[in-house]
Design an enzyme around this catalytic site. Structure first.
Site, PDB file in Angstrom:
ATOM      1  N   LYS A  90       0.802  -1.226   0.000  1.00 63.43           N
ATOM      2  CA  LYS A  90       0.000   0.000   0.000  1.00 63.43           C
ATOM      3  C   LYS A  90       0.837   1.279   0.000  1.00 63.43           C
ATOM      4  O   LYS A  90       0.426   2.280  -0.564  1.00 63.43           O
ATOM      5  CB  LYS A  90      -0.936   0.017   1.212  1.00 63.43           C
ATOM      6  CG  LYS A  90      -1.982  -1.081   1.235  1.00 63.43           C
ATOM      7  CD  LYS A  90      -3.178  -0.688   0.432  1.00 63.43           C
ATOM      8  CE  LYS A  90      -4.289  -1.713   0.326  1.00 63.43           C
ATOM      9  NZ  LYS A  90      -4.312  -2.868   1.177  1.00 63.43           N
ATOM     10  N   GLU A 112     -10.019   5.878   2.792  1.00 62.53           N
ATOM     11  CA  GLU A 112     -10.747   4.807   3.461  1.00 62.53           C
ATOM     12  C   GLU A 112      -9.748   3.702   3.758  1.00 62.53           C
ATOM     13  O   GLU A 112      -8.675   3.654   3.173  1.00 62.53           O
ATOM     14  CB  GLU A 112     -11.855   4.280   2.544  1.00 62.53           C
ATOM     15  CG  GLU A 112     -11.394   3.238   1.512  1.00 62.53           C
ATOM     16  CD  GLU A 112     -10.361   3.751   0.512  1.00 62.53           C
ATOM     17  OE1 GLU A 112     -10.380   4.957   0.198  1.00 62.53           O
ATOM     18  OE2 GLU A 112      -9.519   2.952   0.044  1.00 62.53           O
ATOM     19  N   SER A 378       1.700  -9.788  -0.571  1.00 62.57           N
ATOM     20  CA  SER A 378       1.340  -8.365  -0.529  1.00 62.57           C
ATOM     21  C   SER A 378       1.597  -7.699   0.816  1.00 62.57           C
ATOM     22  O   SER A 378       1.817  -6.495   0.884  1.00 62.57           O
ATOM     23  CB  SER A 378      -0.132  -8.207  -0.912  1.00 62.57           C
ATOM     24  OG  SER A 378      -0.951  -9.044  -0.106  1.00 62.57           O
TER      25      SER A 378
HETATM   26  C1  LIG Z   1      -5.195  -3.958   1.103  1.00 64.12           C
HETATM   27  C2  LIG Z   1      -4.504  -5.239   0.986  1.00 64.12           C
HETATM   28  C3  LIG Z   1      -4.835  -6.167  -0.025  1.00 64.12           C
HETATM   29  C4  LIG Z   1      -5.991  -6.001  -0.965  1.00 64.12           C
HETATM   30  O1  LIG Z   1      -5.973  -4.859  -1.752  1.00 64.12           O
HETATM   31  P1  LIG Z   1      -5.616  -4.880  -3.290  1.00 64.12           P
HETATM   32  O2  LIG Z   1      -5.892  -3.488  -3.730  1.00 64.12           O
HETATM   33  O3  LIG Z   1      -6.494  -5.870  -3.959  1.00 64.12           O
HETATM   34  O4  LIG Z   1      -4.191  -5.233  -3.410  1.00 64.12           O
HETATM   35  C5  LIG Z   1      -4.073  -7.318  -0.123  1.00 64.12           C
HETATM   36  N1  LIG Z   1      -3.056  -7.571   0.738  1.00 64.12           N
HETATM   37  C6  LIG Z   1      -2.725  -6.706   1.714  1.00 64.12           C
HETATM   38  C7  LIG Z   1      -1.600  -7.054   2.619  1.00 64.12           C
HETATM   39  C8  LIG Z   1      -3.429  -5.524   1.875  1.00 64.12           C
HETATM   40  O5  LIG Z   1      -3.086  -4.682   2.849  1.00 64.12           O
END
Ligand SMILES: *Cc1c(COP(=O)(O)O)cnc(C)c1O
Length: 393
Positions: A90, A112, A378
């Site tokens: 993010k 948000e 992620s």
């Molecule tokens: C916010 C988040 C996601 C999902 O959001 P995307 O916009 O689909 O990437 C996935 N993994 C983590 C660790 C997140 O914080």
């Protein structure tokens, strides 16, 4: 060759566009006229590049997970977005958007958050760039992601609880958009995923495309190949997936795979598997795939993962799915939890529950021994420890 880019009206095939009230039209027009010029300017590239390297800690490693590889009998690489400062992908997007807000002379930021990762990343970027920051977050998510709420407050952000509907991400986006609508023109909305009205999906994808740019370079160094056979990413709105896919969209040899939140099962009504069961509709300013309830309203979604608990996906991904370029697997809560424990025990890495959904796709697929698979991790699992430990009991 198929063109997957956004067109001048903000559409990806039949998806996308900008379906907003008149009061937002002007802000979006301003952004649309300026975002590409700003992102491509040398001044932005220099500052963004410096921050990604020295503040975020990029490039994030591409790690060949040998124990996981042995288990699945293929070469599995993990793109370690979990090692970024603030713990997820993010921050790439938040820093980029706050830099853009500065260049548009905005005075204040709203956003948000679901799991709190986007709220923390945006509060961080705002502290760094001396911008006041307001974060809308569902009351249910405030409870299950409490460490992130504390972090946002410490960083100086104002956290506004949202108490409507399921009190999760969908309602938080509604509240943030409603605030933005009645705010003056010096407020910038930092959207947390590749969703929303044009140009947000394209802007967010570009800011996250650093992920696939690095994967390409790192793969060449480590394997001599510049394209993997598969890239797997989880999807809430689609920002980490679009970032991980971006520079591979035209490499038709690379299969692009999404893991979406099946919740308790796609046919239980307690799910967030939009690709599996969604149909075209307008959600949060763009036409995309949306999950509906039996009365045709936007469904109340459910997932154990706050970050994937969203009734839509970004319009670019909706188009890629429709064109057959991207395929999607639903992953249920318990499958994601098992995949998280497996990664912890096999590789010593505790992933976010969101990322665990991507890992849980591996046992659902068939690989050849020489196949190269990149899984985008992620985020990290610190925020989810309580949920993990409750699962073991
Ligand atoms: C916010 C988040 C996601 C999902 O959001 P995307 O916009 O689909 O990437 C996935 N993994 C983590 C660790 C997140 O914080």
């Amino acid at each position: 060759m198929m063109n997957y880019n956004v067109d001048e009206n903000g559409f990806y095939g039949e998806f996308g566009g900008s379906f907003v009230s008149n009061s937002l039209r002007e802000s979006l027009e301003e952004l649309k006229l300026n975002y590409l010029r700003i992102i491509e300017s040398e001044d932005f590239q220099t500052e963004f590049g410096y921050l990604l390297k020295h503040y975020v800690g990029r490039p994030s490693p591409l790690y060949e997970a040998s124990n996981l590889s042995e288990k699945f009998n293929a070469r599995i690489f993990l793109k370690r977005e979990d090692l970024n400062f603030t713990g997820a992908h993010k921050i790439n997007n938040s820093l980029g958007q706050v830099l853009i807000a500065k260049r548009l002379h905005k005075k204040r930021v709203i956003c948000e958050t679901g799991a709190g990762q986007h709220g923390v990343a945006t509060a961080t970027a705002c502290a760094l760039m001396k911008m006041p920051c307001r974060v809308y977050m569902g009351e249910a998510d405030i409870k299950r992601q409490f460490p992130n709420v504390c972090r946002m407050k410490m960083l100086g952000a104002e956290v506004c609880p949202v108490k409507t509907g399921t009190m999760t991400l969908n309602e938080a986006v509604n509240a943030a958009l409603a605030d933005w609508e009645k705010s003056s023109s010096d407020v910038f909305y930092v959207m947390g995923s590749a969703v929303g009205p044009h140009p947000y999906p394209d802007m967010v994808a570009r800011l996250q495309s650093i992920i696939s740019k690095e994967i390409k370079q790192q793969l060449v160094e480590q394997t001599g190949r510049n394209c993997p056979d598969y890239i797997v990413a989880c999807v809430g709105g689609g920002s980490n997936a679009m970032g991980a896919f971006y520079h591979f969209l035209d490499e038709c040899h690379t299969k692009l795979v999404l893991a979406e939140a099946g919740g308790k099962g796609c046919d239980t009504g307690m799910t967030a598997a939009t690709v599996q069961s969604g149909t075209a509709d307008v959600l949060h300013g763009s036409r995309t795939l949306v999950l509906h309830d039996k009365d045709g309203g936007v469904a109340d979604t459910y997932s154990i993962s706050a970050g994937l608990n969203y009734p839509g996906i970004g319009p670019a991904l909706a188009n890629l799915v429709k064109k057959g370029r991207v395929s999607a697997y639903p992953v249920n809560d318990d499958e994601a939890m098992c995949a998280a424990f497996e990664l912890a025990r096999l590789e010593g890495i505790i992933p976010a529950i969101e990322s665990a959904h991507a890992l849980a796709v591996l046992p659902k697929m068939k690989f050849k021994k020489d196949d190269i698979i990149v899984v985008n991790v992620s985020g990290r699992g610190d925020k989810d420890l309580e949920t993990y430990l409750r699962f073991v009991d």
